[in-house]
Design a protein around this motif. Structure first.
Motif, PDB file in Angstrom:
ATOM      1  N   GLU A  37      17.095  -2.863   4.973  1.00  0.00           N
ATOM      2  CA  GLU A  37      17.056  -4.250   5.444  1.00  0.00           C
ATOM      3  C   GLU A  37      16.146  -5.131   4.595  1.00  0.00           C
ATOM      4  O   GLU A  37      15.875  -6.280   4.954  1.00  0.00           O
ATOM      5  N   LEU A  38      15.669  -4.607   3.479  1.00  0.00           N
ATOM      6  CA  LEU A  38      14.771  -5.375   2.616  1.00  0.00           C
ATOM      7  C   LEU A  38      15.406  -6.681   2.178  1.00  0.00           C
ATOM      8  O   LEU A  38      16.586  -6.736   1.810  1.00  0.00           O
ATOM      9  N   ARG A  39      14.609  -7.744   2.211  1.00  0.00           N
ATOM     10  CA  ARG A  39      15.039  -9.021   1.668  1.00  0.00           C
ATOM     11  C   ARG A  39      13.865  -9.606   0.883  1.00  0.00           C
ATOM     12  O   ARG A  39      12.705  -9.221   1.114  1.00  0.00           O
ATOM     13  N   PRO A  40      14.135 -10.489  -0.069  1.00  0.00           N
ATOM     14  CA  PRO A  40      13.055 -11.051  -0.881  1.00  0.00           C
ATOM     15  C   PRO A  40      11.927 -11.617  -0.016  1.00  0.00           C
ATOM     16  O   PRO A  40      12.160 -12.314   0.966  1.00  0.00           O
ATOM     17  N   GLY A  41      10.708 -11.288  -0.411  1.00  0.00           N
ATOM     18  CA  GLY A  41       9.532 -11.704   0.349  1.00  0.00           C
ATOM     19  C   GLY A  41       8.929 -10.580   1.166  1.00  0.00           C
ATOM     20  O   GLY A  41       7.741 -10.622   1.500  1.00  0.00           O
ATOM     21  N   ASP A  42       9.735  -9.569   1.524  1.00  0.00           N
ATOM     22  CA  ASP A  42       9.196  -8.421   2.246  1.00  0.00           C
ATOM     23  C   ASP A  42       8.235  -7.646   1.347  1.00  0.00           C
ATOM     24  O   ASP A  42       8.288  -7.755   0.111  1.00  0.00           O
ATOM     25  N   LEU A  43       7.378  -6.857   1.960  1.00  0.00           N
ATOM     26  CA  LEU A  43       6.361  -6.124   1.211  1.00  0.00           C
ATOM     27  C   LEU A  43       6.709  -4.642   1.165  1.00  0.00           C
ATOM     28  O   LEU A  43       7.055  -4.046   2.192  1.00  0.00           O
ATOM     29  N   VAL A  44       6.611  -4.062  -0.009  1.00  0.00           N
ATOM     30  CA  VAL A  44       6.853  -2.639  -0.202  1.00  0.00           C
ATOM     31  C   VAL A  44       5.498  -1.949  -0.339  1.00  0.00           C
ATOM     32  O   VAL A  44       4.683  -2.339  -1.173  1.00  0.00           O
ATOM     33  N   ILE A  45       5.260  -0.940   0.490  1.00  0.00           N
ATOM     34  CA  ILE A  45       3.983  -0.231   0.520  1.00  0.00           C
ATOM     35  C   ILE A  45       4.146   1.114  -0.183  1.00  0.00           C
ATOM     36  O   ILE A  45       5.174   1.793  -0.016  1.00  0.00           O
ATOM     37  N   TYR A  46       3.126   1.509  -0.940  1.00  0.00           N
ATOM     38  CA  TYR A  46       3.216   2.714  -1.766  1.00  0.00           C
ATOM     39  C   TYR A  46       2.126   3.721  -1.424  1.00  0.00           C
ATOM     40  O   TYR A  46       1.045   3.361  -0.940  1.00  0.00           O
TER      41      TYR A  46
END
Length: 380
Positions: free
Chosen positions: A294-303
């Motif tokens: 459901e990722l869309r631009p602006g969402d944050l990806v955590i590593y």
């Protein structure tokens, strides 16, 4: 020296060499020259050191954020205590005036006797009402004085504790800062020990590793086939992050000249009108988690398993990030680091005054605001 003595000296020297030879051979065998580490091992060590530095950075950021809030709390309590002390001074003044009035009006005649002896009964009754009202006011003044004293004492206690907490946090921040510097020094020492050829080989191996990880990540179906459209706030956050491309990474920085990873994401969303926690770990803990599909631009990806790095999703499997010390903000494959998950900041709902306004210039044409504006035009 005689020939006999010369022969004896030569014989002794030869014997000594014979005795020492095994020892020298054993020593050489026991301490062989260390072999150089492979490029893969060097890359593993370097990535570990970078990650340790980023862990220390996020710890420092968390302490700095707590210290910022604590300073604000100390300021608030100091202001409240000053107001309470001023009110206490006024209350004590009023209580003093009442005490003087009571002393000046002291008499041995009971109010009931004065009422019976009064010539004008109605006047005496009216005066009694006034006396009763004054008594109630005196009681209220005394009660207010007591309450103000208790409030001032409580505020003073809280202010002292808040100040102690601030000093403790400031001391912890210094330790966290030293920990970051220690980690970064190890990175610098490793890089300084490498040759230009080793550094080139490291960069090539890292690029190949990221490319392979990205292909595997996309092939796994972790992302949706088509990108989801961003919200208006998400689009604004992305525009802000893109404008920072090329600026250097600096630990603990929140802009505008440099950023660390969570400094970039938190500032981008703050400029989009939706403030979020400062650190990547708090962003992971407190923001709404969403499936990667459901990722869309602006969402944050955590590593990483301990959520020590964060980037902003741009779409098409790309993120914008402040990578690590020595590098600049750039666009990278989403799988440039091990992905833990994704979160989405909450956007405040618009009030009636915002819903009636025209959409701002940076509102995408596909947004609900634009569609409502288009539908309201004549001829539609």
């Amino acid at each position: 020296m005689s020939g006999r003595l010369l022969r004896l000296a030569c014989t002794a020297a030869a014997a000594a060499c014979t005795l020492l030879a095994p020892t020298l051979t054993t020593t050489a065998t026991a301490a062989p020259e260390p072999q150089e580490r492979s490029v893969s091992e060097l890359l593993t060590d370097l990535q570990r050191l970078y990650r340790e530095a980023e862990q220390a950075t996020e710890t420092y950021n968390a302490t700095a954020e707590k210290l910022k809030r604590q300073r604000a709390e100390v300021t608030r309590l100091d202001a409240a205590l000053a107001r309470a002390r001023l009110s206490l001074h006024d209350s004590r003044g009023a209580a003093g005036r009442l005490a003087r009035q009571q002393y000046q009006n002291t008499t041995t005649i009971s109010p009931y006797v004065r009422l019976l002896l009064a010539r004008d009964l109605q006047h005496a009754l009216d005066q009694g009402h006034v006396i009763g009202r004054l008594a109630r006011e005196r009681a209220e003044t005394v009660g207010r004085l007591t309450g103000t004293e208790q409030k001032a004492e409580e505020l003073a206690r809280k202010a002292r504790k808040a100040l102690d907490d601030r000093f403790a946090l400031a001391e912890r921040q210094k330790k966290d800062r030293d920990a970051v510097r220690k980690r970064l020094k190890k990175v610098e020492e490793l890089l300084a020990s490498l040759t230009a050829e080793q550094l080139t080989a490291l960069a090539e191996l890292e690029a190949k590793t990221v490319t392979r990880a990205q292909k595997e990540f996309l092939a796994s179906g972790a992302l949706a086939e088509d990108d989801h459209k961003p919200s208006p706030a998400g689009a604004r956050a992305v525009r802000y992050a893109r404008k920072q491309l090329g600026k250097p990474y600096r630990w603990g920085a929140e802009g505008p000249k440099s950023y660390d990873c969570s400094g970039l994401t938190s500032q981008a969303w703050a400029h989009a009108g939706a403030p979020i926690p400062r650190t990547s770990q708090e962003q992971w803990a407190r923001l709404d988690r969403i499936p990667l599909t459901e990722l869309r631009p602006g969402d944050l990806v955590i590593y990483f398993p301990d959520a020590t790095h964060v980037a902003m999703y741009l779409g098409k499997g790309k993120v914008v990030q402040a990578p690590r010390p020595g590098e600049k903000i750039k666009i990278s494959p989403i799988a440039s680091n091990p992905v833990l998950g994704a979160v989405r900041p909450k956007v405040p709902e618009a009030g009636p005054e915002l819903r009636t306004r025209k959409p701002p210039r940076d509102t995408p044409r596909s947004s609900p605001a634009h569609r409502r504006s288009s539908q309201s035009r004549p001829g539609r």
